[in-house]
Design a protein around this motif. Structure first.
Motif, short mmCIF file in Angstrom:
data_model
loop_
_atom_site.label_atom_id
_atom_site.label_comp_id
_atom_site.label_asym_id
_atom_site.label_seq_id
_atom_site.Cartn_x
_atom_site.Cartn_y
_atom_site.Cartn_z
N GLY A 109 10.40 6.71 -1.38
CA GLY A 109 9.61 7.59 -0.53
C GLY A 109 9.15 6.92 0.75
O GLY A 109 8.63 7.57 1.65
N VAL A 110 9.34 5.62 0.82
CA VAL A 110 8.95 4.87 2.02
C VAL A 110 10.21 4.45 2.78
O VAL A 110 10.97 3.62 2.30
CB VAL A 110 8.13 3.60 1.64
N THR A 111 10.42 5.02 3.94
CA THR A 111 11.56 4.61 4.74
C THR A 111 11.19 3.39 5.58
O THR A 111 10.02 3.15 5.87
CB THR A 111 12.02 5.74 5.68
N MET A 112 12.20 2.66 5.95
CA MET A 112 11.97 1.47 6.78
C MET A 112 11.30 1.88 8.09
O MET A 112 10.45 1.16 8.61
CB MET A 112 13.31 0.81 7.08
N ARG A 113 11.69 3.03 8.57
CA ARG A 113 11.13 3.49 9.84
C ARG A 113 9.64 3.80 9.71
O ARG A 113 8.83 3.46 10.56
CB ARG A 113 11.92 4.70 10.35
N ARG B 126 5.68 2.37 -10.35
CA ARG B 126 6.46 3.05 -9.32
C ARG B 126 7.67 2.22 -8.91
O ARG B 126 8.73 2.76 -8.62
CB ARG B 126 5.60 3.34 -8.08
N ALA B 127 7.47 0.92 -8.86
CA ALA B 127 8.56 0.05 -8.43
C ALA B 127 9.69 0.07 -9.46
O ALA B 127 10.87 0.12 -9.11
CB ALA B 127 8.07 -1.38 -8.23
N VAL B 128 9.31 0.05 -10.73
CA VAL B 128 10.32 0.13 -11.78
C VAL B 128 10.97 1.50 -11.74
O VAL B 128 12.17 1.65 -11.90
CB VAL B 128 9.70 -0.13 -13.16
N LEU B 129 10.12 2.47 -11.52
CA LEU B 129 10.55 3.87 -11.44
C LEU B 129 11.71 4.07 -10.49
O LEU B 129 12.78 4.51 -10.87
CB LEU B 129 9.35 4.72 -11.00
N ALA C 292 0.83 -1.21 0.00
CA ALA C 292 0.00 0.00 0.00
C ALA C 292 0.86 1.26 0.00
O ALA C 292 0.60 2.22 -0.74
CB ALA C 292 -0.92 -0.01 1.22
N MET C 293 1.92 1.25 0.79
CA MET C 293 2.73 2.46 0.91
C MET C 293 3.57 2.71 -0.33
O MET C 293 3.79 3.85 -0.73
CB MET C 293 3.61 2.37 2.16
N PHE C 294 4.06 1.66 -0.96
CA PHE C 294 4.85 1.82 -2.18
C PHE C 294 4.01 2.44 -3.29
O PHE C 294 4.50 3.26 -4.07
CB PHE C 294 5.42 0.47 -2.65
N VAL C 295 2.75 2.04 -3.37
CA VAL C 295 1.87 2.61 -4.39
C VAL C 295 1.69 4.11 -4.15
O VAL C 295 1.75 4.90 -5.09
CB VAL C 295 0.49 1.92 -4.37
N GLU C 296 1.53 4.47 -2.90
CA GLU C 296 1.26 5.88 -2.59
C GLU C 296 2.48 6.78 -2.69
O GLU C 296 2.42 7.88 -3.21
CB GLU C 296 0.66 6.00 -1.19
N ARG C 297 3.60 6.29 -2.15
CA ARG C 297 4.77 7.18 -2.02
C ARG C 297 5.97 6.76 -2.84
O ARG C 297 7.00 7.44 -2.82
CB ARG C 297 5.19 7.25 -0.55
#
Lengths: 230, 230
Positions: free
Chosen positions: A40-44, A140-143, A31-36
């Motif tokens: 843009g998604v840190t482990m924290r 986004r993942a490829v991006l 969910a977070m990868f799609v959004e940010r």
DNA sequence: GTCTATACTTAGATAGAC
DNA sequence: GTCTATCTAAGTATAGAC
């Protein structure tokens, strides 16, 4: 380093949750990868959102990159299963004759364009009407994912080969090299839908409706079919 | 923060080199991004390779992201100039009649596919025969560059609008919404050439020659023209 | 105005306690 | 199996030399 196949008793209900944590992390990451986006998604942030410890991701998946790859793998598996099922149906319906090019392309394009993910909002914007979360995730993942991600997607062609063979039978007079190039371009047209999404929006001034999945599928199938058949 | 237009006396030859350092950084970044991708190039490696101080990038460009954007901007500027020139020539040659769809597409596709960069090896694999370094750079930059990069590419559509208008005149019976979608798919086919390059290689078992630029241009023009014209 | 040395901040990875 | 504390790498900011 990598995850072991063996597991302790899964019936226990107290704090050490085992597999649950793993799935929770996957769903949250999805969910977070799609959004940010990936970077843009840190482990924290991810572990905080999932309510697990920072080190849990490293324990279950090794690295952040490996987590992304696992999210992708889980999603693409169901897409490719659906593609294979659709192709099989189309071929069965055609009997001994090769199926129509359009039908083959539909079997190839529809599953990714309709795919949603496992997570929460799957019901609110299900298969009818909403845009494909899966395609957005892959884009986004490829991006901004790791180089491995691209390599994985690019090399994962075994499930595409069956479609090339089907098209080859439908277009027996087309030399193989021509077919492969055109197939490649057709995949490019498919990926453009979400990959360069904002360009179409900017060019059309918002006039092109990106939300109408059925119409979009028709359009890309038409375009690719015309290009394939010359 | 940002760079100023004014410059000191450029005739001086001693240590403070001014504009030279800036160009040196741009050229080095260009070459390294193509080879290792954006996130694969650290500021430390980049500045070491260029023989400048770590902080020089920040001084001249602000951030690493801004540097990437500047490399892209410098390259795309010449591409788009060439595109505009080619379109103008095609329209002039056609006189009052609208030009052929194929000729418009050639003017759009050839410049990026033939483009090389400013740096060292430009002479060794020039415009004839070698593959486009520019397209590889853009593919990699989009691949793992910052979100801004995508936004910049996607939103930079003003130079594309002239091509849409030219195609609109060449295909007067095609509704505008259809034209825009098909144009979008055509751009997807173009980008697929380098974006998913390894997929074609894997599918064909190396049989499709990616190095033959002229043949590739013919192929993608044919494919897009067929799709556009229905 | 240009460059350098150096310190700061964030984020991913890991070792060892529990 | 989980978590805390810590390490390392990398981008960024700044103070001061020239």
């Amino acid at each position: 380093m990598t995850r072991h196949g063996a597991m302790p008793d899964p019936a226990r209900k107290d704090s050490p949750r085992g597999e649950e944590t793993r799935t929770l992390i996957l769903d949250t990451a999805e969910a977070m990868f799609v959004e940010r986006g990936y970077s843009g998604v840190t482990m924290r942030a991810l572990t905080a959102e999932a309510g697990v410890n920072l080190a849990a991701v490293n324990y279950h998946f090794g690295t952040k990159d490996a987590l992304l790859l696992e999210v992708f793998r889980r999603g693409s598996l169901s897409i490719n299963r659906e593609r294979a099922r659709r192709l099989h149906a189309v071929e069965a319906a055609a009997g001994n004759r090769p199926p129509a090019v359009r039908d083959i392309l539909r079997a190839l394009f529809e599953p990714p364009l309709r795919a949603t993910f496992h997570s929460r909002r799957a019901s609110s914007e299900g298969s009818a009407g909403g845009s494909s979360i899966y395609m957005q995730f892959v884009a986004r993942a490829v991006l901004d994912g790791p180089p491995q991600m691209r390599a994985l997607i690019e090399r994962d062609v075994t499930h595409l080969e069956r479609f090339v063979e089907a098209l080859s039978r439908a277009l027996p007079d087309l030399p193989r090299e021509d077919l492969l190039w055109r197939f490649h371009f057709a995949m490019g047209a498919l990926h453009s839908i979400y990959h360069d999404l904002r360009r179409l929006d900017a060019l059309s001034g918002g006039a092109c409706d990106l939300g109408d999945v059925d119409a979009t599928i028709d359009r890309v199938v038409d375009f690719a079919a015309a290009g394939l058949q010359d």
